[in-house]
Scaffold this motif. Structure first.
Motif, mmCIF file in Angstrom:
data_model
loop_
_atom_site.group_PDB
_atom_site.id
_atom_site.type_symbol
_atom_site.label_atom_id
_atom_site.label_comp_id
_atom_site.label_asym_id
_atom_site.label_seq_id
_atom_site.Cartn_x
_atom_site.Cartn_y
_atom_site.Cartn_z
ATOM 1 N N THR A 122 42.427 50.576 35.455
ATOM 2 C CA THR A 122 42.075 50.078 36.795
ATOM 3 C C THR A 122 43.341 49.836 37.602
ATOM 4 O O THR A 122 44.437 49.737 37.037
ATOM 5 C CB THR A 122 41.324 48.738 36.689
ATOM 6 O OG1 THR A 122 42.133 47.846 35.922
ATOM 7 C CG2 THR A 122 39.973 48.908 36.027
ATOM 8 N N VAL A 123 43.172 49.734 38.900
ATOM 9 C CA VAL A 123 44.326 49.460 39.761
ATOM 10 C C VAL A 123 43.910 48.500 40.891
ATOM 11 O O VAL A 123 42.784 48.592 41.399
ATOM 12 C CB VAL A 123 44.906 50.778 40.348
ATOM 13 C CG1 VAL A 123 43.879 51.503 41.210
ATOM 14 C CG2 VAL A 123 46.174 50.519 41.164
ATOM 15 N N ALA A 146 53.830 46.880 44.213
ATOM 16 C CA ALA A 146 54.680 45.723 44.497
ATOM 17 C C ALA A 146 54.133 44.444 43.896
ATOM 18 O O ALA A 146 53.022 44.031 44.209
ATOM 19 C CB ALA A 146 54.848 45.542 46.004
ATOM 20 N N SER A 148 55.027 40.202 43.522
ATOM 21 C CA SER A 148 55.745 39.242 44.354
ATOM 22 C C SER A 148 57.237 39.344 44.014
ATOM 23 O O SER A 148 57.598 39.652 42.878
ATOM 24 C CB SER A 148 55.221 37.839 44.092
ATOM 25 O OG SER A 148 55.166 37.591 42.703
ATOM 26 N N ARG A 231 41.170 38.854 32.178
ATOM 27 C CA ARG A 231 41.018 40.179 32.766
ATOM 28 C C ARG A 231 42.150 40.493 33.722
ATOM 29 O O ARG A 231 42.407 41.624 34.038
ATOM 30 C CB ARG A 231 39.666 40.273 33.471
ATOM 31 C CG ARG A 231 38.553 40.390 32.441
ATOM 32 C CD ARG A 231 37.208 40.204 33.050
ATOM 33 N NE ARG A 231 36.844 41.304 33.946
ATOM 34 C CZ ARG A 231 35.669 41.372 34.551
ATOM 35 N NH1 ARG A 231 34.776 40.431 34.355
ATOM 36 N NH2 ARG A 231 35.390 42.364 35.352
ATOM 37 N N SER A 232 42.804 39.465 34.204
ATOM 38 C CA SER A 232 43.992 39.712 35.007
ATOM 39 C C SER A 232 45.185 39.324 34.140
ATOM 40 O O SER A 232 45.443 38.148 33.925
ATOM 41 C CB SER A 232 43.962 38.857 36.264
ATOM 42 O OG SER A 232 45.100 39.111 37.013
HETATM 43 O O1 TXA Z 1 49.668 38.749 47.740
HETATM 44 C C1 TXA Z 1 49.932 39.463 46.787
HETATM 45 O O2 TXA Z 1 49.066 39.917 46.040
HETATM 46 C C2 TXA Z 1 51.420 39.782 46.524
HETATM 47 C C3 TXA Z 1 51.951 40.589 47.716
HETATM 48 C C4 TXA Z 1 53.347 41.068 47.503
HETATM 49 O O3 TXA Z 1 51.100 41.628 48.025
HETATM 50 N N1 TXA Z 1 51.568 40.487 45.296
HETATM 51 C C5 TXA Z 1 51.444 39.892 44.087
HETATM 52 O O4 TXA Z 1 51.665 40.707 43.003
HETATM 53 O O5 TXA Z 1 51.188 38.717 43.964
HETATM 54 P P1 TXA Z 1 51.865 40.149 41.534
HETATM 55 O O6 TXA Z 1 52.206 41.328 40.731
HETATM 56 O O7 TXA Z 1 52.852 39.037 41.523
HETATM 57 O O8 TXA Z 1 50.459 39.652 41.098
HETATM 58 C C6 TXA Z 1 49.398 40.572 40.902
HETATM 59 C C7 TXA Z 1 48.335 39.965 40.031
HETATM 60 C C8 TXA Z 1 48.823 39.729 38.636
HETATM 61 O O9 TXA Z 1 48.270 38.499 38.177
HETATM 62 C C9 TXA Z 1 48.270 40.911 37.855
HETATM 63 O O10 TXA Z 1 48.071 40.598 36.500
HETATM 64 C C10 TXA Z 1 46.972 41.177 38.576
HETATM 65 O O11 TXA Z 1 47.249 40.886 39.938
HETATM 66 N N2 TXA Z 1 46.566 42.592 38.481
HETATM 67 C C11 TXA Z 1 47.226 43.666 38.955
HETATM 68 N N3 TXA Z 1 46.584 44.801 38.647
HETATM 69 C C12 TXA Z 1 45.468 44.441 37.981
HETATM 70 C C13 TXA Z 1 44.396 45.150 37.396
HETATM 71 N N4 TXA Z 1 44.343 46.464 37.427
HETATM 72 N N5 TXA Z 1 43.426 44.456 36.788
HETATM 73 C C14 TXA Z 1 43.485 43.104 36.753
HETATM 74 N N6 TXA Z 1 44.479 42.372 37.296
HETATM 75 C C15 TXA Z 1 45.452 43.029 37.885
#
Ligand code: TXA
Ligand code: MG
Length: 602
Positions: A122-123, A146, A148, A231-232
């Motif tokens: 998933t994305v 990206a 944070s 799941r996250s």
């Molecule tokens: O506001 C935001 O979402 C910021 C800005 C920069 O856009 N980005 C952000 O990214 O907070 P990050 O990587 O710090 O947090 C993303 C969260 C993480 O907890 C990650 O595990 C979850 O989203 N995540 C990402 N892809 C996922 C997926 N395919 N399935 C479940 N959770 C996912």
């Protein structure tokens, strides 16, 4: 990939610099990492299709590779290239909330590298509403993975300077787009099934989503049984951690919260400035409510200080609480408290906006405990408390298998970044001015430089320049410094006292200094006796420590005072020992000195 500095300096690009933005976008498409602003927090972007570029992001962040990144787009038409399926549920959320602070998790397409999604099928897709983010993402034209832009485990950055604090030298450039509007990361919603699951709460609330779907079916992933794998993946790690220990101060039940359903409404966060004067205008009920909100802060602070008279406490609180502290005017409590005021006390939207920068600011003040306002609402409060609780988690559990992040080097900031600046100065006085007072001046100068820049405690957009000098009560002008002391200071700090010419202390010198610290008690008494009108700014090192509640006791419980024997005529080791003792005292007193001068580090 190891975390390593690959640039001498990270470029800081102004959002109005079109050429700079284009250059940054070109570098991103060519495999470099760029920091960019969004309405939630700053992101660390790279080409999501390029596995090697994604590895650079993980390295720069020091992030575990099993935590996926989300894909950012500048145009909804890009979604079909990133995902293999848009469920009807996902479509509804995309239509309702994009662009905006939401990330929709869908089944991924092959174009997205496995590094981006950490091997998941998933994305997460996110389309920021920030105009600079949109412009930049459009210039990139590729899906931008990206996270944070913080070092893994640290509070997310909501301003370009905080990105530099964590990333200077590790990435090609940061685009400065000002403060992030919301201050908390996007709501992450898994839409691969028929029921939406909120994996991470954010400014788009459960109620917002339920309203769009016409029912109350949205699930909060926190309600999953503990033993299930999250799941996250990101949510299993401790996050948002300042170096200080965070404690949450409960809002009394029934307090009416504001901003719970209208996060960062159009970016205008009112930074309320409530003063002692305003306290007098409150009705009895309003005053009582404030006392109830402030009490946990005051009681807990006193408890902490009782256990440790050297404790430094940071408050993340509303402006009314600060006004109450000012009104109480408890000198000890004030000397040991650093404030970070987010706005109106009951405004959770303002508290969310300022949270991460607030935690970072209080860390820079080197407080050991942060007392932060809690909120018990059901909208934005949920996202705020989610981050704050993680920040308050146990230190040990940072990121398993990863070393705890070290305090980053301070990034110098030109003074022209401030609207105004003023200068303050501290004077060290001894009998002569060739040895101890010069040593204090030299050591203090280094400490001031190391901790620059400073802002005013009263006006947050005013910079402060701090100076220090020294003089002697019976000194003759223009005497050479003591050679042994010069050598000793040089040995412990790399800088001697050769360039400090002795001067006699006089009223003109007292006048242009805001704080006067003498080596011995009797010298302070002598100055005050001769010039009683300046008594409020004259202390000896030991009376200054005592005035700030820094009572040191020896092993038998006897109160120790700062006494510095004169090394004149003794051997070189005694000089070194004395210089080291002075440095140790200065290090303890330094935060109290800059606070006394009305300044804070930033
Ligand atoms: O506001 C935001 O979402 C910021 C800005 C920069 O856009 N980005 C952000 O990214 O907070 P990050 O990587 O710090 O947090 C993303 C969260 C993480 O907890 C990650 O595990 C979850 O989203 N995540 C990402 N892809 C996922 C997926 N395919 N399935 C479940 N959770 C996912
Ligand atoms: Mg993050």
């Amino acid at each position: 990939m190891e975390r390593a500095k690959i640039y001498k300096k990270t470029l800081l690009i102004d959002s109005s610099d079109d050429k700079g933005l284009k250059d940054a976008a070109e570098h991103l498409v060519n495999g470099e990492v760029i920091g960019f602003p969004t309405e939630t927090v700053y992101g660390l972007g790279c080409d999501a299709r390029n596995g090697e570029a994604v590895k650079k992001v993980f390295a720069a962040k020091g992030r575990p590779a099993d935590n996926p990144l989300i894909c950012h787009i500048g145009d909804k038409a890009q979604i079909k290239d990133i995902v293999s399926e848009i469920t009807p549920l996902a479509q509804k959320l995309i239509d309702a909330f994009m662009p905006g602070p939401i990330t929709v998790v869908m089944k991924k397409a092959d174009s997205i590298s496995d590094e981006t999604t950490a091997g998941l099928d998933t994305v997460g897709v996110r389309m920021p509403s920030h105009p600079v983010a949109q412009k930049f993402l459009k210039l990139c034209g590729v899906p931008v993975a990206a996270p944070s832009a913080n070092l893994s485990g640290r509070p997310s950055p909501t301003g370009a300077r905080s990105v530099l604090e964590d990333m200077d030298g590790y990435i090609y450039a940061v685009i400065d787009g000002g403060d992030s509007e919301f201050g908390l990361e996007s709501t992450v919603v898994d839409c691969t099934g028929t029921t939406p699951v909120i994996l991470r709460p954010g400014a788009v609330t459960k109620a917002d989503i339920d309203q769009v779907l016409g029912g109350g079916e949205t699930v909060m992933s926190g309600s999953l049984a503990d033993k299930e794998t999250p799941r996250s993946p990101g949510m299993k790690y401790r996050h948002y951690a300042p170096f200080a220990q965070v404690e949450i101060m409960k809002m009394p039940e029934g307090t009416k919260i504001e901003g719970d359903d209208k996060a960062g409404s159009d970016g205008k966060i009112s930074k309320a400035t409530f003063t002692i004067e305003d306290l007098k205008k409150l009705s009895d009920d309003e005053a009582k409510e404030l006392v109830n909100i402030a009490s946990p802060f005051i009681l807990r602070s006193r408890e902490i200080l009782q256990a440790n008279p050297f404790a430094r406490i940071g408050l993340y609180c509303g402006s009314e609480i600060k006004a109450m502290y000012d009104k109480m005017n408890d000198k000890l409590l004030l000397a040991h408290t650093e404030f970070c005021v987010y706005g109106k006390t009951v405004d959770v939207s303002a508290a969310s906006h300022g949270l991460f920068e607030g935690l970072r600011f209080l860390d820079v003040q080197e407080v050991d405990t942060i007392l932060a306002q809690g909120f018990d609402g059901e909208g934005l409060s949920v996202a705020y408390m989610n981050r704050l609780s993680k920040a308050a988690g146990k230190k040990e559990a940072l990121v398993p298998g990863m070393p705890a992040p070290a305090r980053p080097d301070r990034t110098p900031l030109p003074l022209d970044a401030f609207k105004d600046t003023f200068t303050v100065s501290v004077l060290f006085v001894d009998d002569n001015n060739t040895s101890l007072s010069s040593c204090l001046e030299s050591l203090m100068r280094r400490m001031i430089e190391k901790n620059e820049p400073y802002i005013s405690n009263r006006e947050s957009d005013t910079g402060v320049e701090i100076y220090c000098e020294s003089a002697g009560l019976t000194a003759m002008d223009g005497m050479e410094p003591d050679e042994q002391m010069d050598k000793a200071v040089r040995e412990i700090s790399g800088f001697g006292i050769k360039n400090i010419e002795s001067r006699r202390a006089d009223p003109a010198i007292y006048d242009c200094n805001d704080l006067i610290l003498t080596v011995r008690d009797e010298q302070a008494f002598a100055i005050i006796k001769a010039f009683p009108q300046i008594k409020d700014k004259v202390f000896s090192l030991s009376t200054f420590a005592a005035a700030n509640g820094l009572v040191m006791k020896d092993s038998s419980g006897k109160v120790m005072s700062i006494s510095v024997p004169d090394p004149t005529g003794q051997n070189f080791e005694t000089y070194v020992h004395t210089a080291k003792a002075l440095r140790a005292w200065l290090e303890i007193l330094f935060p109290y000195i800059i606070k006394d001068l009305g300044a804070s580090r930033i």
